[in-house]
Design a protein around this motif. Structure first.
Motif, PDB file in Angstrom:
ATOM      1  N   ILE A 160      52.961  -1.778  67.328  1.00  0.00           N
ATOM      2  CA  ILE A 160      52.764  -2.283  65.937  1.00  0.00           C
ATOM      3  C   ILE A 160      54.179  -2.413  65.465  1.00  0.00           C
ATOM      4  O   ILE A 160      54.544  -3.248  64.741  1.00  0.00           O
ATOM      5  N   GLN A 161      55.182  -1.265  65.567  1.00  0.00           N
ATOM      6  CA  GLN A 161      56.404  -1.282  65.068  1.00  0.00           C
ATOM      7  C   GLN A 161      57.305  -2.660  65.859  1.00  0.00           C
ATOM      8  O   GLN A 161      57.857  -3.141  65.151  1.00  0.00           O
ATOM      9  N   LEU A 162      56.861  -2.491  66.994  1.00  0.00           N
ATOM     10  CA  LEU A 162      57.633  -3.618  67.954  1.00  0.00           C
ATOM     11  C   LEU A 162      57.529  -5.206  67.259  1.00  0.00           C
ATOM     12  O   LEU A 162      58.397  -5.990  67.354  1.00  0.00           O
ATOM     13  N   LEU A 163      56.133  -5.571  67.081  1.00  0.00           N
ATOM     14  CA  LEU A 163      55.539  -6.540  66.614  1.00  0.00           C
ATOM     15  C   LEU A 163      56.417  -6.844  65.071  1.00  0.00           C
ATOM     16  O   LEU A 163      56.791  -7.880  64.729  1.00  0.00           O
ATOM     17  N   ALA A 164      56.510  -5.758  64.336  1.00  0.00           N
ATOM     18  CA  ALA A 164      57.099  -5.779  62.775  1.00  0.00           C
ATOM     19  C   ALA A 164      58.478  -5.982  62.900  1.00  0.00           C
ATOM     20  O   ALA A 164      59.014  -6.736  62.278  1.00  0.00           O
ATOM     21  N   ARG A 165      58.979  -5.436  63.789  1.00  0.00           N
ATOM     22  CA  ARG A 165      60.623  -5.463  64.056  1.00  0.00           C
ATOM     23  C   ARG A 165      60.970  -6.816  64.651  1.00  0.00           C
ATOM     24  O   ARG A 165      62.186  -7.210  64.235  1.00  0.00           O
ATOM     25  N   THR A 166      60.127  -7.246  65.456  1.00  0.00           N
ATOM     26  CA  THR A 166      60.741  -8.543  66.092  1.00  0.00           C
ATOM     27  C   THR A 166      60.189  -9.715  65.264  1.00  0.00           C
ATOM     28  O   THR A 166      61.026 -10.830  65.187  1.00  0.00           O
ATOM     29  N   GLU A 167      59.148  -9.648  64.710  1.00  0.00           N
ATOM     30  CA  GLU A 167      58.529 -11.132  64.057  1.00  0.00           C
ATOM     31  C   GLU A 167      58.106 -10.988  62.628  1.00  0.00           C
ATOM     32  O   GLU A 167      57.671 -11.886  62.023  1.00  0.00           O
ATOM     33  N   GLY A 168      58.417  -9.743  61.948  1.00  0.00           N
ATOM     34  CA  GLY A 168      58.075  -9.631  60.663  1.00  0.00           C
ATOM     35  C   GLY A 168      56.476  -9.685  60.385  1.00  0.00           C
ATOM     36  O   GLY A 168      56.050  -9.875  59.261  1.00  0.00           O
ATOM     37  N   ILE A 169      55.763  -9.451  61.576  1.00  0.00           N
ATOM     38  CA  ILE A 169      54.371  -9.503  61.160  1.00  0.00           C
ATOM     39  C   ILE A 169      53.951  -7.714  61.241  1.00  0.00           C
ATOM     40  O   ILE A 169      54.056  -7.247  62.347  1.00  0.00           O
ATOM     41  N   PHE A 170      53.118  -7.414  60.069  1.00  0.00           N
ATOM     42  CA  PHE A 170      52.634  -6.082  60.207  1.00  0.00           C
ATOM     43  C   PHE A 170      51.317  -5.930  60.564  1.00  0.00           C
ATOM     44  O   PHE A 170      50.392  -6.375  59.674  1.00  0.00           O
ATOM     45  N   ALA A 171      50.958  -5.432  61.576  1.00  0.00           N
ATOM     46  CA  ALA A 171      49.576  -5.619  62.224  1.00  0.00           C
ATOM     47  C   ALA A 171      48.753  -4.355  61.841  1.00  0.00           C
ATOM     48  O   ALA A 171      49.299  -3.268  61.967  1.00  0.00           O
ATOM     49  N   GLU A 172      47.568  -4.426  62.109  1.00  0.00           N
ATOM     50  CA  GLU A 172      46.456  -3.223  61.914  1.00  0.00           C
ATOM     51  C   GLU A 172      46.526  -2.680  63.215  1.00  0.00           C
ATOM     52  O   GLU A 172      47.029  -3.230  64.225  1.00  0.00           O
ATOM     53  N   THR A 173      45.974  -1.541  63.620  1.00  0.00           N
ATOM     54  CA  THR A 173      45.927  -0.963  64.810  1.00  0.00           C
ATOM     55  C   THR A 173      45.470  -1.843  65.903  1.00  0.00           C
ATOM     56  O   THR A 173      45.893  -1.890  66.910  1.00  0.00           O
ATOM     57  N   ALA A 174      44.540  -2.664  65.563  1.00  0.00           N
ATOM     58  CA  ALA A 174      43.950  -3.684  66.715  1.00  0.00           C
ATOM     59  C   ALA A 174      44.950  -4.662  67.074  1.00  0.00           C
ATOM     60  O   ALA A 174      44.954  -4.762  68.172  1.00  0.00           O
ATOM     61  N   GLY A 175      46.140  -4.776  66.187  1.00  0.00           N
ATOM     62  CA  GLY A 175      47.106  -5.623  66.793  1.00  0.00           C
ATOM     63  C   GLY A 175      48.073  -5.032  67.419  1.00  0.00           C
ATOM     64  O   GLY A 175      48.645  -5.484  68.382  1.00  0.00           O
ATOM     65  N   GLY A 176      48.207  -3.738  67.407  1.00  0.00           N
ATOM     66  CA  GLY A 176      48.935  -2.886  68.133  1.00  0.00           C
ATOM     67  C   GLY A 176      48.355  -2.737  69.520  1.00  0.00           C
ATOM     68  O   GLY A 176      49.049  -2.612  70.533  1.00  0.00           O
ATOM     69  N   VAL A 177      46.838  -2.703  69.706  1.00  0.00           N
ATOM     70  CA  VAL A 177      46.318  -2.539  70.906  1.00  0.00           C
ATOM     71  C   VAL A 177      46.561  -3.658  71.702  1.00  0.00           C
ATOM     72  O   VAL A 177      46.994  -4.020  72.744  1.00  0.00           O
ATOM     73  N   THR A 178      46.451  -4.983  71.121  1.00  0.00           N
ATOM     74  CA  THR A 178      46.702  -6.247  71.953  1.00  0.00           C
ATOM     75  C   THR A 178      48.169  -6.375  72.396  1.00  0.00           C
ATOM     76  O   THR A 178      48.415  -6.833  73.465  1.00  0.00           O
ATOM     77  N   VAL A 179      49.033  -6.050  71.445  1.00  0.00           N
ATOM     78  CA  VAL A 179      50.528  -6.235  71.952  1.00  0.00           C
ATOM     79  C   VAL A 179      50.859  -5.194  72.646  1.00  0.00           C
ATOM     80  O   VAL A 179      51.448  -5.368  73.709  1.00  0.00           O
ATOM     81  N   GLY A 180      50.297  -3.900  72.645  1.00  0.00           N
ATOM     82  CA  GLY A 180      50.641  -2.950  73.557  1.00  0.00           C
ATOM     83  C   GLY A 180      50.064  -3.341  74.909  1.00  0.00           C
ATOM     84  O   GLY A 180      50.572  -3.037  75.972  1.00  0.00           O
ATOM     85  N   VAL A 181      48.912  -3.675  74.966  1.00  0.00           N
ATOM     86  CA  VAL A 181      48.337  -4.221  76.035  1.00  0.00           C
ATOM     87  C   VAL A 181      49.007  -5.393  76.965  1.00  0.00           C
ATOM     88  O   VAL A 181      49.281  -5.099  77.987  1.00  0.00           O
ATOM     89  N   LEU A 182      49.475  -6.219  76.014  1.00  0.00           N
ATOM     90  CA  LEU A 182      50.352  -7.331  76.656  1.00  0.00           C
ATOM     91  C   LEU A 182      51.454  -6.702  77.325  1.00  0.00           C
ATOM     92  O   LEU A 182      51.899  -7.138  78.460  1.00  0.00           O
ATOM     93  N   ARG A 183      52.372  -5.928  76.676  1.00  0.00           N
ATOM     94  CA  ARG A 183      53.360  -5.188  77.169  1.00  0.00           C
ATOM     95  C   ARG A 183      52.877  -4.567  78.842  1.00  0.00           C
ATOM     96  O   ARG A 183      53.749  -4.573  79.679  1.00  0.00           O
ATOM     97  N   LYS A 184      51.863  -4.018  78.548  1.00  0.00           N
ATOM     98  CA  LYS A 184      51.424  -3.021  79.909  1.00  0.00           C
ATOM     99  C   LYS A 184      51.143  -4.281  81.075  1.00  0.00           C
ATOM    100  O   LYS A 184      51.368  -4.130  82.050  1.00  0.00           O
TER     101      LYS A 184
END
Lengths: 431, 431
Positions: free
Chosen positions: B354-378
């Motif tokens: 969630i913090q990575l997406l907010a810091r890089t693109e200015g998008i504040f995601a809910e936890t589900a968005g943290g799941v997808t971005v986190g999974v993408l990184r993995k």
């Protein structure tokens, strides 16, 4: 129109903007990171190729060119102080929010034709994304590396998010006693967030000091040294409303008043559309809306004064809680010139109006939206708004940001065991 | 294709939809408020004029017709189970959310081409507005007077808001121990909100009982008896992504998995676009994303199983916390067939993402968005995602709804007195 920066000589590109011009005395300045006239201390605003008595009245863009543009504020780039390639730069691309035909609300208020311009659909869910997007382009033009502001909430998030995406640093100043939720929103984008032990006024004064200090070198304070550019973002509300109505200016519009800047820029936007022939000339009335607990402009309007007496804010509509509004006198002038008015509502009326808008149109507004809808209701009741005329009311923010305002009122209808009998007893018989 | 209702004989209008069809055995049914096959208990889904071996492959709409439509999901009305005049009816008009070119995030993850499909821009700030909008049209078709659902948050708000604007009653069922903020959001629209003393599973079972009872007569439960229509709303995510990429299907897409419905419908949407000739045929990989604390589909994928073993959820990603996902087996099938995978991340990784997406693109995601971005990184790290291929990751909701997930991490950089010396000492020297 070129300024020298510390490292390089850069050619500024502000599109159709040609100068800054004093709103009071008309003195013109080169486009730069300044905000007050050195002759008369009046506020500076952006002047364009089409301004001034000798300028032509030909629009630099057609309706068709605008309509073929992106579904954000950059469709109006030809009317804004931004470079022509602005849409290709990393920014939050705000705007083109919904103009909702509000037949249910109109029926409840006894109005024939009503639309809600719902700016909660912006990227950080308030109209602040519009003004910050223009300030960001000015910051890039001036070679600034840090985006900054003083804020009590909405602006902090908008600046943090915009800077993150643009790859600029940010440093946002807030009163240290802000609500936890707003602190979270303001800091999640990874920029610096500094709490100031003091009131919002003290935060503001600190920012003014910082601009004059080497510490603040190459910092763009969106609502201070970039304010002339920042303010232009609010014109896009006027452009969108007119285009979404089929290139027509509404008869009446209700706008919230904090500093008053937004209301003056919506008037500027409508006047530009008329001057450039993008809409037919017609009269329109602009109404200002305040919360009773911070209603210095409404009080001056009702007292027939031209000046605004500062107040100490005490209202749940915190995003409008500016006790000494810089553009207050201009709001009074516009309301009187257009045949509008300035009105205020109590906090209790704000809460009821939030609920009314949610219940009728499915729009959950922040307290500022409760203020405008509540004031609209009051203006219908006291006869200042014509119920037969085409009316637009603004919602400038999102209810998720001011949950506390309604949480005491918004409770479950019932709490029951998971059985049909319990449901029948508790709910079905009451419905 | 006409059903008799209690009062009148109504001709149903579901646009290009012609039947319900069992996903398991293919048995066809008239369009009605049903969701399970009476032959094999398989789930029913909507079948269209272009489905079946004998159907033509001509699209009922062209790219140009779609592009000239409204900037919401109704631009695809010719591909959805809705009447042709749906855009003129009162609804929330969701969709056409931003597909953000995420160059900063791509750089951090080591990916060449990445977009974020950001559904936080929907009217109630989650993708649920898409599915509810289609269910609402079904409810109108069937003459239902009340819109209902079981929910733990996002769906409750989406149903309440949609019903309010449409002029229907609503009655939403939630576990009574839900967070205060979600209770406020769910009840502000003025419909009935009923807290059930029990788990989400018990709420669900209660709703199933209510459908069979006279109390629930003429009630449309969007995620139960209207589920086949409801699910179709997720196809619009696939349509929008393809159109926003210039009528091209991405190589890889990362989708959150709760019930699994959304992932299966995105696959259905891509397949339709190919079949109807609206995009070129090409391979694409679909990846499912879960939180480790509720990862039954990921566990089955990794174990090479075709069935999903239910789990008891324990994760901060509450909007994905379905321990017994109805479409889990179909998710496994699609991930394997397309060459994708299903992966999961820990709650700590969700917060970091969630913090990575907010810091890089200015998008504040809910936890589900943290799941997808986190999974993408993995998936980049473990080599399952090709860093050279065109990739899209979904954010399906808004950070404002799950503030608690990041509030401990998102703190002010400093708290100081309003003086330049204090600022210099506390912040500037650290930057």
């Amino acid at each position: 129109m070129a300024l020298a920066t510390a490292e390089t000589t850069t050619t500024l590109d502000f599109g159709p903007a040609v100068a800054l011009s004093c709103r009071e005395c008309g003195t013109r300045y080169d486009l730069g990171p300044t905000f007050a006239c050195i002759e008369c201390f009046g506020p500076l605003e952006v002047a364009y190729t089409w301004d001034g008595p000798d300028a032509g009245r030909t629009s630099p863009v057609t309706r068709e060119q605008i309509a073929s543009g992106p579904t954000n504020i950059w469709r109006y780039r030809g009317l804004l102080p931004v470079p022509v390639d602005v849409a290709s730069k990393p920014n939050l691309a705000p705007g083109w929010t919904k103009l909702v035909k509000a037949d249910n609300l109109a029926r409840e208020l006894g109005i024939r034709s009503l639309h809600v311009k719902d700016d909660s659909g912006n990227p950080t869910h308030s109209f602040k994304d519009r003004v910050v997007a223009i300030a960001l382009e000015a910051a890039r033009n001036f070679g600034f590396h840090t985006l900054s502001c003083s804020s009590t909430g909405n602006l902090a998030g908008a600046v943090g998010a915009a800077a993150a995406r643009a790859g600029l640093d940010s440093c946002v100043f807030i009163p240290s006693n802000l609500e936890e939720a707003k602190i979270t929103m303001a800091s999640v984008y990874g920029g610096r967030l500094v709490g100031i032990e003091g009131t919002y006024d003290e935060v503001n004064r600190f920012c003014s000091e910082l601009i004059g200090d080497p510490l603040g070198d190459k910092w763009g304070f969106v609502n201070v040294n970039l304010r002339p550019y920042y303010g232009e973002g609010s014109k896009t509300l006027a452009y969108e409303i007119a285009e979404q109505l089929g290139w027509r200016i509404p008869d009446q519009i209700i706008v919230p008043v904090a500093s008053g800047s937004q209301l003056t820029k919506i008037d500027k936007g409508f006047k530009e559309l008329i001057k450039l022939g993008l809409v037919d000339d017609k009269p329109y009335k602009i109404f200002g809306a305040q919360a009773e607990g911070c209603s210095p402009v409404s009080a001056a309007y009702k007292a027939g004064l031209d000046i605004v007496q500062p107040v100490k804010p005490d209202t749940i509509a915190k995003s409008l809680a500016i006790g000494n509004p810089a553009d207050g006198p201009y709001v009074l002038d516009i309301a009187r010139r257009t045949g509008g008015a300035v009105e205020d509502v109590t906090d209790a009326e704000v809460v009821k109006a939030i609920q009314l808008l949610a219940r009728t149109e499915g729009i959950f507004a922040e307290t500022a939206g409760g203020v405008t809808v509540g004031v609209l209701r009051k203006l219908v009741e006291n006869g200042l708004v014509d119920p037969e005329a085409e009316t637009v009311v603004l919602n400038t923010g999102d209810g998720l940001k001011t949950l506390d305002a309604v949480s005491a009122e918004a409770r479950p209808t019932a709490v029951i065991r998971p059985s049909l009998d319990a449901f029948r007893t508790a709910v079905a018989d009451n419905s």
